[in-house]
Write a protein that holds these residues in place. Sequence first.
Motif, PDB file in Angstrom:
ATOM      1  N   PRO A 137       4.759  11.924   4.445  1.00 40.57           N
ATOM      2  CA  PRO A 137       5.677  11.509   3.374  1.00 40.57           C
ATOM      3  C   PRO A 137       7.093  11.292   3.907  1.00 40.57           C
ATOM      4  O   PRO A 137       7.567  12.014   4.786  1.00 40.57           O
ATOM      5  N   ILE A 189       4.669   7.669   0.472  1.00 40.92           N
ATOM      6  CA  ILE A 189       3.582   7.756   1.444  1.00 40.92           C
ATOM      7  C   ILE A 189       3.369   6.382   2.046  1.00 40.92           C
ATOM      8  O   ILE A 189       3.025   5.432   1.337  1.00 40.92           O
ATOM      9  N   PRO A 190       3.600   6.220   3.353  1.00 41.27           N
ATOM     10  CA  PRO A 190       3.424   4.899   3.976  1.00 41.27           C
ATOM     11  C   PRO A 190       1.945   4.552   4.092  1.00 41.27           C
ATOM     12  O   PRO A 190       1.085   5.442   4.100  1.00 41.27           O
ATOM     13  N   PRO A 191       1.619   3.260   4.190  1.00 42.42           N
ATOM     14  CA  PRO A 191       0.214   2.868   4.376  1.00 42.42           C
ATOM     15  C   PRO A 191      -0.304   3.342   5.723  1.00 42.42           C
ATOM     16  O   PRO A 191       0.460   3.550   6.668  1.00 42.42           O
ATOM     17  N   ALA A 192      -1.610   3.500   5.825  1.00 43.20           N
ATOM     18  CA  ALA A 192      -2.212   4.040   7.044  1.00 43.20           C
ATOM     19  C   ALA A 192      -1.976   3.145   8.249  1.00 43.20           C
ATOM     20  O   ALA A 192      -1.862   3.634   9.379  1.00 43.20           O
ATOM     21  N   GLU A 211      -1.012   9.025  10.095  1.00 42.74           N
ATOM     22  CA  GLU A 211      -0.979  10.368   9.523  1.00 42.74           C
ATOM     23  C   GLU A 211      -0.401  10.372   8.116  1.00 42.74           C
ATOM     24  O   GLU A 211      -0.482  11.378   7.409  1.00 42.74           O
ATOM     25  N   GLN A 212       0.201   9.267   7.712  1.00 44.49           N
ATOM     26  CA  GLN A 212       0.765   9.091   6.367  1.00 44.49           C
ATOM     27  C   GLN A 212       1.665  10.271   5.969  1.00 44.49           C
ATOM     28  O   GLN A 212       1.514  10.880   4.913  1.00 44.49           O
ATOM     29  N   ASP A 265       0.813  -1.223   0.000  1.00 46.54           N
ATOM     30  CA  ASP A 265       0.000   0.000   0.000  1.00 46.54           C
ATOM     31  C   ASP A 265       0.842   1.268   0.000  1.00 46.54           C
ATOM     32  O   ASP A 265       0.313   2.366   0.171  1.00 46.54           O
ATOM     33  N   TRP A 266       2.157   1.132  -0.137  1.00 46.16           N
ATOM     34  CA  TRP A 266       2.994   2.318  -0.269  1.00 46.16           C
ATOM     35  C   TRP A 266       2.718   2.993  -1.614  1.00 46.16           C
ATOM     36  O   TRP A 266       2.440   2.324  -2.621  1.00 46.16           O
ATOM     37  N   THR A 267       2.803   4.313  -1.641  1.00 45.34           N
ATOM     38  CA  THR A 267       2.701   5.059  -2.893  1.00 45.34           C
ATOM     39  C   THR A 267       3.871   6.037  -2.980  1.00 45.34           C
ATOM     40  O   THR A 267       4.497   6.369  -1.967  1.00 45.34           O
ATOM     41  N   ASP A 318       1.534   4.214   9.420  1.00 46.19           N
ATOM     42  CA  ASP A 318       1.568   5.604   9.886  1.00 46.19           C
ATOM     43  C   ASP A 318       0.196   6.216   9.630  1.00 46.19           C
ATOM     44  O   ASP A 318      -0.120   6.593   8.490  1.00 46.19           O
TER      45      ASP A 318
END
Length: 416
Positions: free
Chosen positions: A407, A396-399, A404-405, A382-384, A402
Amino acid sequence: MVEELALAEDAVAACVDAPAWALPEHELIAALDVAHRLQQRLAAVTLTLIRELDGRGTARTQGASCTAVWLRERLRLTIPAARRLIDLATALDAGNPGIRQALADGHITPDQARVISDTATTVQTTAGTEAADKAVGVLTDWARQFDPTLLRKLGTRILDHVAPDIADAAAQAALEAEARRATRDRHLTLSEQTDGRLRLTGTLDAEAAGLFRAAIDPLTSPSGPDDSRSPGQRRHDALAEVCRLALRTGELPDSGGDPAQIVVTTTYDALTATLGAGTLDTGLQLTPETVRRLACDATLLPAVLGGAGQVLDVGRQRRLITGPLRRALVLRDRGCAFPGCDRPPRWCDAHHIRHWADGGPTSLTNAVLLCGHHHRHLHHSDWTVQLAGDGHPEFIPPAWLDPEQVPRRNHYHRRT
């Protein structure tokens, strides 16, 4: 466990600023003994936690390629140090309760525990479990008197004490086990220093050591009576010459599709005036004199960067992320861009931020450099990834990792 460790941490913190100067000598020595014993007990706890985390696969779940890389990020360890902890934790968990207990009791150090574990494994292979248990007891007693180096030497003849009837036959097995350990422990670490130089540290196994000496020894002799170089400087120059000879063969593997080459990064003003200092695609700095000398017999690929490090012009783009476009990507990302990864450019693939199958263009603004592990991880997690306002990638880490996601960026590769 967390609460108990927190209490212990508070107790240790209270001792940090205690007036050691006020203690009489015998109390200083007693305090040193207790502090040292406490270190060993905490090491046993640390190994237990590492073994559990490694067994659960926590590292890969959180995006790291392995537990050693995850420990480097979490605890700021070197990769070799992290691997040694993992290996020891695995060994103690695999059937050496006596060693683990001795460490937990503060009777041996982690280095001694590693020696005893290695020796016990060899004894078990050659003489069985009963002899191995005896060896652990003998070596644990010896550990009260001998440091790890002497303990390992004594361990080579441990069968004389625990299984004298097969000691001679097992000596050969011990030598073979030592060779296997040498193969396991081989490593070479390149540590970049602040002034652009590299520090080389490592351990070569017997075969690699022979090859290395055979390659550099003919080049390390003084060049003449006026050669004022130290032996260390001559070895340094010999290694550099071996690398030059290897590059000239033209038989080295490509680096991400391009042959071995020098990429010099400069500013537009420096490019239009006098050639300035250069930066290799590895991030190392070169003086103008070095750049000029290397340019005499190497392909020079000028690249013009904007003030924030964006690549303005490196030549015609191509359909695939190769050639000038890949060079631009290497200049921007410096290596795998995933947070916490230190893989160099030649180990990396070019990833389309917006997938090619979804209509994403093959362009610098739609590409990011990723090592094989993180390339696969990005596709199956789920990383972007996106480009920030300054043109550099951020992830952007998965929820669940983190909420708060926030970056994240890679801080291992220096930016222009």
